[in-house]
Structure formats: structure tokens, C-alpha cells
Design a protein around this motif. Structure first.
Motif, PDB file in Angstrom:
ATOM      1  N   CYS A   1       0.858  -1.189   0.000  1.00  0.00           N
ATOM      2  CA  CYS A   1       0.000   0.000   0.000  1.00  0.00           C
ATOM      3  C   CYS A   1       0.893   1.238   0.000  1.00  0.00           C
ATOM      4  O   CYS A   1       1.986   1.217   0.565  1.00  0.00           O
ATOM      5  N   GLY A   2       0.381   2.325  -0.556  1.00  0.00           N
ATOM      6  CA  GLY A   2       1.080   3.611  -0.506  1.00  0.00           C
ATOM      7  C   GLY A   2       2.492   3.500  -1.044  1.00  0.00           C
ATOM      8  O   GLY A   2       2.742   2.951  -2.128  1.00  0.00           O
ATOM      9  N   THR A   3       3.415   4.031  -0.263  1.00  0.00           N
ATOM     10  CA  THR A   3       4.821   4.019  -0.672  1.00  0.00           C
ATOM     11  C   THR A   3       5.312   2.601  -0.930  1.00  0.00           C
ATOM     12  O   THR A   3       6.087   2.349  -1.863  1.00  0.00           O
ATOM     13  N   SER A   4       4.879   1.663  -0.115  1.00  0.00           N
ATOM     14  CA  SER A   4       5.340   0.281  -0.291  1.00  0.00           C
ATOM     15  C   SER A   4       4.842  -0.299  -1.618  1.00  0.00           C
ATOM     16  O   SER A   4       5.520  -1.118  -2.239  1.00  0.00           O
ATOM     17  N   PHE A   5       3.662   0.127  -2.048  1.00  0.00           N
ATOM     18  CA  PHE A   5       3.169  -0.285  -3.368  1.00  0.00           C
ATOM     19  C   PHE A   5       4.076   0.307  -4.461  1.00  0.00           C
ATOM     20  O   PHE A   5       4.417  -0.376  -5.434  1.00  0.00           O
TER      21      PHE A   5
ATOM     22  N   ALA B   1      -1.455   8.283   9.802  1.00  0.00           N
ATOM     23  CA  ALA B   1      -0.881   7.440  10.836  1.00  0.00           C
ATOM     24  C   ALA B   1       0.281   6.669  10.226  1.00  0.00           C
ATOM     25  O   ALA B   1       0.269   6.357   9.038  1.00  0.00           O
ATOM     26  N   LYS B   2       1.272   6.386  11.029  1.00  0.00           N
ATOM     27  CA  LYS B   2       2.447   5.685  10.507  1.00  0.00           C
ATOM     28  C   LYS B   2       2.135   4.225  10.234  1.00  0.00           C
ATOM     29  O   LYS B   2       2.640   3.639   9.295  1.00  0.00           O
ATOM     30  N   SER B   3       1.338   3.656  11.101  1.00  0.00           N
ATOM     31  CA  SER B   3       1.089   2.239  10.987  1.00  0.00           C
ATOM     32  C   SER B   3      -0.421   2.085  10.836  1.00  0.00           C
ATOM     33  O   SER B   3      -1.169   2.366  11.765  1.00  0.00           O
ATOM     34  N   VAL B   4      -0.872   1.702   9.641  1.00  0.00           N
ATOM     35  CA  VAL B   4      -2.301   1.756   9.348  1.00  0.00           C
ATOM     36  C   VAL B   4      -2.910   0.390   9.647  1.00  0.00           C
ATOM     37  O   VAL B   4      -2.995  -0.479   8.785  1.00  0.00           O
ATOM     38  N   THR B   5      -3.343   0.231  10.889  1.00  0.00           N
ATOM     39  CA  THR B   5      -3.746  -1.096  11.355  1.00  0.00           C
ATOM     40  C   THR B   5      -5.246  -1.344  11.236  1.00  0.00           C
ATOM     41  O   THR B   5      -5.741  -2.338  11.737  1.00  0.00           O
TER      42      THR B   5
ATOM     43  N   VAL C   1       5.087  -6.179   0.632  1.00  0.00           N
ATOM     44  CA  VAL C   1       6.046  -5.136   0.999  1.00  0.00           C
ATOM     45  C   VAL C   1       5.408  -4.235   2.058  1.00  0.00           C
ATOM     46  O   VAL C   1       4.301  -3.726   1.860  1.00  0.00           O
ATOM     47  N   SER C   2       6.096  -4.059   3.161  1.00  0.00           N
ATOM     48  CA  SER C   2       5.535  -3.200   4.218  1.00  0.00           C
ATOM     49  C   SER C   2       6.634  -2.725   5.151  1.00  0.00           C
ATOM     50  O   SER C   2       7.414  -3.533   5.647  1.00  0.00           O
ATOM     51  N   GLN C   3       6.679  -1.433   5.374  1.00  0.00           N
ATOM     52  CA  GLN C   3       7.642  -0.903   6.342  1.00  0.00           C
ATOM     53  C   GLN C   3       7.285  -1.384   7.736  1.00  0.00           C
ATOM     54  O   GLN C   3       8.088  -2.007   8.420  1.00  0.00           O
ATOM     55  N   SER C   4       6.063  -1.076   8.160  1.00  0.00           N
ATOM     56  CA  SER C   4       5.656  -1.364   9.538  1.00  0.00           C
ATOM     57  C   SER C   4       5.451  -2.857   9.776  1.00  0.00           C
ATOM     58  O   SER C   4       5.593  -3.340  10.889  1.00  0.00           O
ATOM     59  N   GLY C   5       5.058  -3.557   8.721  1.00  0.00           N
ATOM     60  CA  GLY C   5       4.694  -4.959   8.883  1.00  0.00           C
ATOM     61  C   GLY C   5       3.358  -5.127   9.592  1.00  0.00           C
ATOM     62  O   GLY C   5       2.979  -6.241   9.962  1.00  0.00           O
TER      63      GLY C   5
ATOM     64  N   ALA D   1       4.713  12.384  -5.878  1.00  0.00           N
ATOM     65  CA  ALA D   1       3.411  13.043  -5.702  1.00  0.00           C
ATOM     66  C   ALA D   1       2.820  12.723  -4.336  1.00  0.00           C
ATOM     67  O   ALA D   1       2.263  13.590  -3.659  1.00  0.00           O
ATOM     68  N   LEU D   2       2.957  11.465  -3.915  1.00  0.00           N
ATOM     69  CA  LEU D   2       2.426  11.084  -2.591  1.00  0.00           C
ATOM     70  C   LEU D   2       3.134  11.880  -1.493  1.00  0.00           C
ATOM     71  O   LEU D   2       2.493  12.389  -0.563  1.00  0.00           O
ATOM     72  N   LYS D   3       4.446  12.013  -1.604  1.00  0.00           N
ATOM     73  CA  LYS D   3       5.211  12.742  -0.581  1.00  0.00           C
ATOM     74  C   LYS D   3       4.738  14.201  -0.499  1.00  0.00           C
ATOM     75  O   LYS D   3       4.529  14.733   0.578  1.00  0.00           O
ATOM     76  N   LEU D   4       4.584  14.828  -1.673  1.00  0.00           N
ATOM     77  CA  LEU D   4       4.213  16.251  -1.671  1.00  0.00           C
ATOM     78  C   LEU D   4       2.794  16.453  -1.129  1.00  0.00           C
ATOM     79  O   LEU D   4       2.516  17.419  -0.420  1.00  0.00           O
ATOM     80  N   LYS D   5       1.907  15.497  -1.435  1.00  0.00           N
ATOM     81  CA  LYS D   5       0.532  15.570  -0.895  1.00  0.00           C
ATOM     82  C   LYS D   5       0.566  15.464   0.610  1.00  0.00           C
ATOM     83  O   LYS D   5      -0.019  16.269   1.330  1.00  0.00           O
ATOM     84  N   GLU D   6       1.225  14.416   1.117  1.00  0.00           N
ATOM     85  CA  GLU D   6       1.075  14.124   2.547  1.00  0.00           C
ATOM     86  C   GLU D   6       1.843  15.097   3.428  1.00  0.00           C
ATOM     87  O   GLU D   6       1.422  15.363   4.550  1.00  0.00           O
ATOM     88  N   ILE D   7       2.961  15.638   2.939  1.00  0.00           N
ATOM     89  CA  ILE D   7       3.773  16.511   3.790  1.00  0.00           C
ATOM     90  C   ILE D   7       3.413  17.982   3.589  1.00  0.00           C
ATOM     91  O   ILE D   7       3.366  18.756   4.540  1.00  0.00           O
TER      92      ILE D   7
END
Ligand code: F6R
Length: 608
Positions: free
Chosen positions: A300-304, A602-606, A346-350, A483-489
Motif C-alpha cells: 500500500c502507498g509508498t510500499s506499493f 498514521a504511521k502504521s495503518v492497522t 512489501v511493508s515498512q511497519s509490517g 506526488a504522494l510525498k508532496l501531498k502528505e507533507i
């Protein structure tokens, strides 16, 4: 998202809990609270907003040595103090904090209300504390077990009882919890990061585990009966406690950590003597690799976005048909999975619920799925059982940066190892491996001499109504990521397209002065992407071009030119994403955004 911390020991518990909650802030939350055992009752303090507000509200006389705390990211019910956790039962003698979602809470609430229970919040969680109270007859563990037997959904919970000082009961189902081993004290957290100041020895709970935690140890049993023992694991050095150092934000620090995080990810895995790569965690023989028919990369997101590069490498380098899919869509489309198909999650947080759900769907259908995960011992890593740790170290900023490049690097290493079996000779393999091994240094050099033109791009983009990002092939994945980075930050509206798609509709949006960022490495698609640049320029766009250093033609057509070092196509995202990460960071700064904790995220989308 939500976070849980617990402490039992001899120290005053409130400061330990507050410190743990502060370490969980990066996950994203909107209110926080704690509950401390105090004599024959439980004291709670809860506040909307940051942990700092909670800290200011906690009275120094809150003395107890058993406590639980929580950071809440609202799902059921608004952001109010009443909805913040921990929740209390009617007698104020039981307190409970919960991560996850109780899906049948409406039915349970109606039943409890009929029985006379009064609710004080709009949350799904509150049913749990009333159920625990209802079933409590002196044995706290039995009460929690019986209560959980009635709920459907996901939970990681921590419960304390006034009648049981020095005890926390915790349970997990779909929402992670770890127990931390101290010296005469025991900790609980939803994320080992919360414990980094106290211990690196942790026990990961499994789904349907219930644990009784005391100062000198813990006992774990299964929800359906029977005790179980789980190994104590020691977290690696890179997970040790760390702050922001001299950097003004975690995001900037993490961008600058990429030379080390990439080196860690590649170390010992690229093997020049073999002209290939070795990834112990994959456990695939050459015969297994030879028989793979299709690879799907889920995330998802960046991991995608990292997965898109991974899939391109699997196909381009290893010549295995491959695609990347958004995990949340994949899991519900009843995918056909063949016996020779292979999946990467693929997942940063797992812990991303959508990706975890997709992993389980693959497994239900008999498929093989490997994790490409950063957080050691996380749910996705454990559920997959096999895979590749990307070794980024803790990523605290909500926006993913160093995890993205490590995910890409890990997938490139996997592709190289498959490619040596399926497609590449030793010389080609060695050339690719050598180029990969040189990447950390080149990333470091570029970051150390960040071109001034990045600031010109910041100026243009932070003033624009919206920004286009264009690229082709793997550079389209980089465009999506930028684009995702510029949107979210920076909260700047952005769109990312494969460059050639512009003429099929989006070009209608180009007007005088519209900022368009184009990623144009010097590869086979370069000339075609340069044509798109001419098309948007002809309609008034102001074009920022991220191009290969030395490509004077690409530099000349640009209004703002950002050179990055030359790299082969599949490796180029590791360099071309750098200016886009910095652009988002600096634009966010210029616009006064909360860089490390952007709104609503949220950092970890549970949750799904
Ligand atoms: C963006 C970002 C998110 C995550 C996504 C998946 O900067 O961080 O898009 O990439 O929520 O998270 P993980 O990688 O933890 O599965």
C-alpha cells in the motif's frame, strides 16, 4: 495508529507510560490517556491532542507502579476526551485500552444497555470494559477471556484491575503486542519502539494469546485454553533508542540516513564472486526459482510504489512475468493463484491491515508469500514466515523515505538472485551487483551536495494550485512516490501519470505556469519523455526535470533542472527519488506544515 504501553514494576509508572506514549507519537494519533492503579481504585487522565498535553495534566501525586497508556487515532466516535482511552467500568476499578476494531459492538452495546450498563463514550472499545466487569468474579484473566469470547473483530488490549495491583492482563488478535523483559519490571507495548529506552528483550504475542504480566515475569495462555511459551527475542542495534540528532525533523534525518540504510540492506546479500545475490530468508532452490510462473508484489502507498519497481525488476531482469497490486484491492477480488505463483508483501511497519489481509488471502488459496518488511517480528513478517528484512532501522516520520529506498534495494537484490538462475550470465549479474553496491556512496554524495535548484522547485510547487508528476516505466513509480510525498507533507494537490497518458486527458489541466515535474533518466524512454515535456511546455507548463547528470539536452528543455547521477534504468529510482523527498520536505517546511506528523495520517495503518 493507536498505541498501547503498559508497565508493572517498582518505579512510578506514569513517567514510564508517558515516555512510551511519546515514542509512539510517530504512529499518528489524536488523543492520549493513561490509567494508574492507585490503592483501591484506578485513576485516569485523558487529553485530546498531543502527549505533551497529557504530560501537563498528569498530577505529580499520581504514584502507582502499575499502569497502562494509550494513544488513540479516532475511528468510532469523534476526537474527544470521553472517547480517549483507557476506558473505565462503572465502578472505576477496571481500566482498559484497546487497539483494533470491535465489529459487533453495536449489538453488544444494545445488549449491555438493556442490562443496565451506562456508556460514557461513543467508542466500540467501551463494550469491552463493561463485558470484563460483567464477567469478573475475582479472576481477571478469566473475565478478559470470557469477554473476548463474545467479540468479533481485531484487538490488542491491556487491562488493569484495582483488586490486582502489580498485574496487567493483555490479549491480542490481529493487533500487535509485545512484552518487554526488564530487571524486576515488565513492560507491554503495541510497538517495541515504545520500549527502546528500557529493554531490547521482547516477546511477541501471537493472535489469540492472552498474557498475565507481573513485575518478575509473565505467563501466556491461549484463548481456547492451555499455556504456551514464547521465545524472548533481542532487537537489533539499529532499533536502539535514538532521537533526531542535529536534524530539525525525523524526515530530514531519515532522508540523510539512506546511505547507511541502503548499505545495511545490501550488505552480505550481493555476492560479486557469484555475479549474483543471496537472500537467506527466501529459502528457494534454483529449481524452485526456475519454476516460478508469475510474481505479484503487494503493498500500500509508498510500499506499493516500491513494489512497482520490484515487479519491473522481476520482469526486466529475471524475465519472470510480474506485476504489483494495491493490497487492499487484491484481497477482495478473489484472485486466482496458481501453484507456481509467488508473492511478495512489501511493508515498512509490517502491520498494515490491508497488506496483512492480502497475505492471508494468498495463504488461504495455497500461495507462497514472502515478506519484504522493515519492522522485525511484525505481524506481516511473522505471518509470511519467510522473507527479506530491509533493515532501514526505525522510521519515525510518518512519510516513508529510507524505507522506500531499502524496499526497492531489497527487491532489486531478490530480482538479481532470481535473474542469475533464469536469465543473466555471471558478467551481467556482476555488473548489476557492482552497480547496486556502489549506490549507498552515490546517494551519500548527492545528498551532501544537494543542488540549489531543489529550492527553486520548492518555490514553484508550494505556490502552485496543483503539481503534475510524470515518468515512464520505473520512473512512473518514482513520479507516484514524489506526488504522494508532496501531498502528505505539504498538502499540495498532485497527480502522477505515466508521461504518455497526458495526451489522453490530463493535459487539459495544463495552463500557464502549471508546475510539472518530469523524471527523465537517460534510458530507452528518454526521447519519448522529452517529447511529452515539449507538449506540456507548449501549453504553458513550467517544467522541473529530474535527469541524468551530463544530459545537457534534458537540462536545456527544463525550466528547473535537477541532475542526479547516471544509473541503469532499474536502479535509477534509488537516485531520482531523492530530490522528490527533499522537495516534499522543504515545501512542507515553507508552508508551515507539521512535517513529522502530517494531519489525518498514521504511521502504521492497522485498520482497513
Ligand atoms: C507514505 C506512507 C504510506 C505507507 C503505507 C503502507 O509516506 O508511509 O503510504 O507506505 O501506509 O505502510 P507500510 O509500508 O507500513 O505497510
Amino acid at each position: 495508529m493507536c498505541g498501547i504501553v503498559g508497565y508493572v514494576g517498582e518505579r512510578r509508572a506514569a513517567p514510564v507510560i508517558l515516555d512510551g506514549l511519546r515514542r509512539l507519537e510517530y504512529r499518528g494519533y489524536d488523543s492520549a490517556g493513561l490509567a494508574v492503579l492507585a490503592g483501591d481504585h484506578v485513576d485516569t487522565v485523558r487529553r485530546v491532542g498531543h502527549v505533551a498535553a497529557l504530560l501537563a495534566a498528569v498530577p505529580p501525586e499520581l504514584e502507582g507502579t502499575t499502569a497502562i497508556g494509550h494513544t488513540r487515532w479516532a475511528t468510532h466516535g469523534g476526537v474527544t476526551e470521553a472517547n480517549a482511552h483507557p476506558h473505565l467500568d462503572a465502578t472505576n476499578r477496571i481500566a482498559l485500552a484497546h487497539n483494533g476494531i470491535i465489529e459487533n459492538h453495536t449489538t453488544l452495546r444494545a445488549r449491555l444497555e438493556e442490562e443496565g450498563f451506562k456508556f460514557r463514550s461513543e467508542t466500540d472499545t467501551e463494550v469491552l470494559v463493561h463485558l470484563v466487569h460483567k464477567f469478573y468474579t475475582g479472576d481477571p484473566e478469566a473475565a478478559v477471556k470470557t469477554a473476548l469470547g463474545l467479540v468479533q473483530g481485531t484487538y490488542g488490549i491491556a487491562v488493569i484491575f484495582a483488586e490486582h495491583p502489580g498485574v496487567i492482563i493483555a490479549a491480542r488478535n490481529g493487533s500487535p503486542l509485545v512484552v518487554g523483559k526488564g530487571n524486576g519490571e515488565t513492560f507491554l507495548a503495541s510497538d517495541p519502539h515504545a520500549l527502546s529506552a528500557h529493554t531490547r528483550e521482547v516477546v511477541y504475542l501471537e493472535d489469540r494469546d492472552i498474557v498475565r504480566i507481573e513485575a518478575n515475569g509473565w505467563t501466556i495462555s491461549r484463548m481456547d485454553g492451555g499455556g504456551v511459551s514464547r521465545n524472548v527475542e533481542v532487537l537489533g542495534e539499529e532499533w536502539a533508542e535514538e532521537g533526531r540528532g542535529d536534524f530539525s525533523h525525523h524526515m530530514l534525518k531519515e532522508i540523510h540516513e539512506q546511505p547507511e540504510s541502503l548499505a545495511r540492506c545490501l550488505r552480505g546479500r550481493v555476492v560479486p564472486e557469484l555475479g549474483g545475490a543471496r537472500l537467506g530468508g527466501l529459502e528457494l532452490s534454483p529449481r524452485d526459482i526456475a519454476s516460478i510462473r508469475h510474481i505479484t508484489v503487494l503493498g500500500c502507498g509508498t510500499s506499493f510504489h516500491a513494489g512497482l519497481v520490484g515487479a519491473a525488476a522481476m520482469e526486466g531482469l529475471a524475465r519472470i512475468p510480474a506485476s504489483a497490486e494495491i493490497a487492499s484491492e487484491f484481497r477482495y477480488r478473489n484472485p486466482v493463484i496458481g501453484p507456481d505463483d509467488l508473492f511478495f508483501a512489501v511493508s515498512q511497519s509490517g502491520e498494515t491491515a490491508d497488506t496483512l489481509g492480502a497475505v492471508k488471502e494468498v495463504q488461504v488459496k495455497g500461495g507462497r508469500v514472502f515478506g519484504v518488511v522493515n519492522v522485525v517480528g511484525s505481524s506481516i513478517a511473522r505471518t509470511c514466515g519467510h522473507g527479506v528484512y530491509v533493515h532501514s532501522g526505525p522510521e519515525i516520520a510518518v512519510a516513508s523515505t529510507k524505507a522506500f529506498t531499502s524496499q526497492v534495494a531489497a527487491m532489486l537484490v531478490a530480482a538479481l538472485s532470481f535473474a542469475r538462475t533464469r536469465a543473466l550470465g555471471p558478467h551481467e549479474g556482476k555488473a548489476f551487483g557492482d552497480e547496486l553496491l556502489a549506490i549507498p556512496e552515490r546517494v551519500g554524495e548527492w545528498l551532501a551536495s544537494e543542488p540549489r535548484s531543489v529550492m527553486d522547485a520548492v518555490d514553484l510547487c508550494s505556490k502552485g494550485r496543483f503539481v503534475f508528476f510524470l515518468g515512464r516505466g520505473v520512473s512512473h513509480a518514482v513520479a507516484l512516490e514524489g506526488a504522494l510525498k508532496l501531498k502528505e507533507i505539504a498538502y499540495v494537490p498532485c497527480m502522477a501519470y505515466p508521461a504518455a497518458e497526458m495526451k489522453h486527458g490530463p493535459i487539459a489541466l495544463i495552463d500557464k505556469g502549471t508546475p510539472v515535474i518530469v523524471i527523465v533518466p537517460d534510458d530507452v524512454m528518454r526521447d519519448k519523455t522529452l517529447s511529452t515535456i515539449q507538449e506540456v511546455k507548449a501549453r504553458g507548463a513550467r517544467v522541473i526535470v529530474v535527469h541524468t547528470a551530463g544530459d545537457t539536452h534534458a537540462a536545456k528543455v527544463a525550466d528547473i533542472s535537477i541532475p542526479v547521477p547516471r544509473a541503469s534504468t532499474l536502479i535509477s529510482p534509488l537516485l531520482s527519488v531523492l530530490p522528490l523527498q527533499l522537495l516534499a520536505y522543504r515545501a512542507g517546511l515553507a508552508l508551515g506544515r507539521d512535517i513529522d506528523r502530517p494531519r489525518n495520517l498514521a504511521k502504521s495503518v492497522t485498520v482497513e
